[in-house]
Scaffold this motif. Sequence first.
Motif, short mmCIF file in Angstrom:
data_model
loop_
_atom_site.label_atom_id
_atom_site.label_comp_id
_atom_site.label_asym_id
_atom_site.label_seq_id
_atom_site.Cartn_x
_atom_site.Cartn_y
_atom_site.Cartn_z
N GLY A 410 37.79 37.03 49.46
CA GLY A 410 37.92 37.90 48.40
C GLY A 410 36.76 37.49 47.33
N THR A 411 36.51 38.44 46.22
CA THR A 411 35.56 38.28 45.13
C THR A 411 35.60 39.29 44.18
N ALA A 412 35.24 38.99 43.03
CA ALA A 412 35.44 39.93 41.71
C ALA A 412 34.20 39.98 41.01
N ILE A 413 34.10 41.14 40.53
CA ILE A 413 33.13 41.24 39.36
C ILE A 413 33.44 41.70 38.19
N PHE A 414 32.89 41.29 36.96
CA PHE A 414 33.33 41.71 35.56
C PHE A 414 32.18 42.46 34.99
N THR A 415 32.36 43.49 34.83
CA THR A 415 31.26 44.33 34.06
C THR A 415 31.65 45.52 33.48
N ASN A 416 30.95 46.29 32.66
CA ASN A 416 31.25 47.48 32.10
C ASN A 416 30.01 48.46 32.62
N ASP A 417 29.24 48.10 33.64
CA ASP A 417 28.29 48.82 34.24
C ASP A 417 28.56 49.36 35.43
N GLN A 429 28.86 40.51 50.94
CA GLN A 429 29.37 40.25 52.14
C GLN A 429 30.85 39.66 52.11
N VAL A 430 31.86 40.39 51.70
CA VAL A 430 33.13 39.69 51.46
C VAL A 430 34.12 41.16 51.82
N GLY A 431 35.34 40.55 52.41
CA GLY A 431 36.59 41.34 52.97
C GLY A 431 37.08 42.20 51.97
N MET A 432 37.21 41.65 50.68
CA MET A 432 38.00 42.26 49.62
C MET A 432 37.35 41.95 48.33
N VAL A 433 37.32 43.01 47.64
CA VAL A 433 36.28 43.15 46.44
C VAL A 433 37.56 43.57 45.07
N PHE A 448 44.91 43.48 54.94
CA PHE A 448 44.36 42.48 54.10
C PHE A 448 43.63 41.64 54.91
N GLY A 449 42.31 41.10 54.54
CA GLY A 449 41.66 40.03 55.51
C GLY A 449 40.06 39.98 54.92
N GLY A 450 39.61 38.85 55.45
CA GLY A 450 38.09 38.53 54.95
C GLY A 450 37.08 38.80 55.87
N TRP A 451 36.09 38.22 55.68
CA TRP A 451 34.75 38.26 56.59
C TRP A 451 34.48 36.77 56.92
N LYS A 452 33.59 36.40 57.82
CA LYS A 452 32.84 35.24 58.11
C LYS A 452 34.02 34.40 58.69
N ASN A 453 34.14 33.25 57.93
CA ASN A 453 34.90 32.18 58.54
C ASN A 453 36.26 32.13 57.76
N SER A 454 36.52 33.42 57.30
CA SER A 454 38.00 33.73 56.41
C SER A 454 38.66 34.58 57.66
N LEU A 455 38.02 34.86 58.66
CA LEU A 455 39.20 35.61 59.63
C LEU A 455 38.53 35.32 60.87
N PHE A 456 39.48 35.09 61.89
CA PHE A 456 39.02 35.09 63.29
C PHE A 456 39.90 36.04 64.06
#
Length: 496
Positions: A410-417, A429-433, A448-456
């Motif tokens: 997972g990842t997040a961004i905080f912005t008004n843009d 490059q993340v499964g949940m944003v 629900f699920g991620g990418w790379k080494n967060s999901l097999f």
Amino acid sequence: MSVVPHWINNKQYTGQSATNAPVTNPATGEVTRRVALADQHDTRVAINAAAAAFPAWRDTSLAKRTSIVFRFRELLNERKNELAEIITSEHGKVLSDALGEVSRGQEVVEFACGIPYLLRGGMTENASTSIDVTSLRQPIGPVGIISPFNFPAMVPMWFFPIAIAAGNTVVLKPSEKDPSASLWIAELWSEAGLPDGVFNVLQGDKIAVDELLVNPEIKAISFVGSTPIAQYVYATGTAHGKRVQALGGAKNHAIVLPDADLDLAADAMVNAGFGSAGERCMAISVLVAVGNIADELVAKIAARTRILKIGDGNKASDMGPLVSKSHRDKVASYVDAGEKDGATIVVDGRTITIDDAADGFWLGPTLIDHVGTEMSIYTDEIFGPVLSVIRVDSYDEALELVNSSEFGNGTAIFTNDGGAARRFQNEVQVGMVGINVPVPVPMAYYSFGGWKNSLFGDSHAHGLEGVHFFTRGKVITTRWLDPSHAGIELGFPQNT
């Protein structure tokens, strides 16, 4: 001292193994009960019960299966406070957080109530002359679910409502650290009318896990846990011909851009970093401050962190203890290492004391600034209430930091843009944003699920991917040379 048993064929089963393990109240350090640990024989008893129950449950009508899932949903809604109290007593999270866990799990139960629509197939008339083609989805058989300690109710509910509604039978292996929630859930299924052997709970450790992974009666495995174990589960299960969805670890970043609302971002970082004592795979553990906002943002987070009330989850607290002493010590060791490596400890959770519960597994919220990417406190998944701050000069540098991580949960961004947010959701490059959302756990009708080494594995949890994981497709091509008649029946047709 009472021993938490297994649940097989709709009744408690003590098993033949004499091995058990302590179950502890994290707030006091007191061993409150013990839990049975299955040997190979006990594990096979549970698997055989699921295998024996499968043919009849597979052939039970959708109408009947759905009515039982609906009844389970109603009972859970009426009594969810009971389940929340069990979770708090064994995991340590505060009651409001435990109740939130149950509610998020219940969303998947409600999604599974729509299984007749989700399983409906397709039909093409006259695909060729007088030939019709039909597609359908059928259950795959007995399935194993191996769940972690951090969400003893929600994570199993990501899987078993869909598996059961689709016509499969289940063997659930909960964490031995907090096993009682699964037993309570099993009793609720029985009360809802689920037949014997459809839902079984197997208490145990690696012995039970390994038998689930290799036993040919188990057709699929759902797993949530650390990345090394997820890799092992995936490799072993697939080597033995099983479908496997293995959700692994995470190191979730939140990027805060200079134009963001810093008060909103500070609130979000405290919530996402320290909720459930940081013991969740969707916790934000790395704050990436872009530009010249870091000093102000860190100060705002520190002020909010210092007023949090830490204490017994059954009382008026914001955050409870960690799940075990060994885990508490492991998390604290990462803070020690970060300090030794030159990071700045802004808020130090190692110093917390709880006057009336000195033996509890306490580690307060910890905020660490000036963290370097080479430090273990950044590279490793800590799984505790530790928020690291990394300072960068640009959006591109922040994006590269996220994308270079071995994890992609997972990842997040905080912005008004809006443009920056749209670019981020496309490039990361993340499964949940999350966009101005710190913990972007999808609703039950998404997956629900991620990418790379967060999901097999290829399948994420719940949603349509979950339905497809627990079923397999079949296509039927039909030609009838003569019409057939069922006879006369004037009664109103019924679902039976």
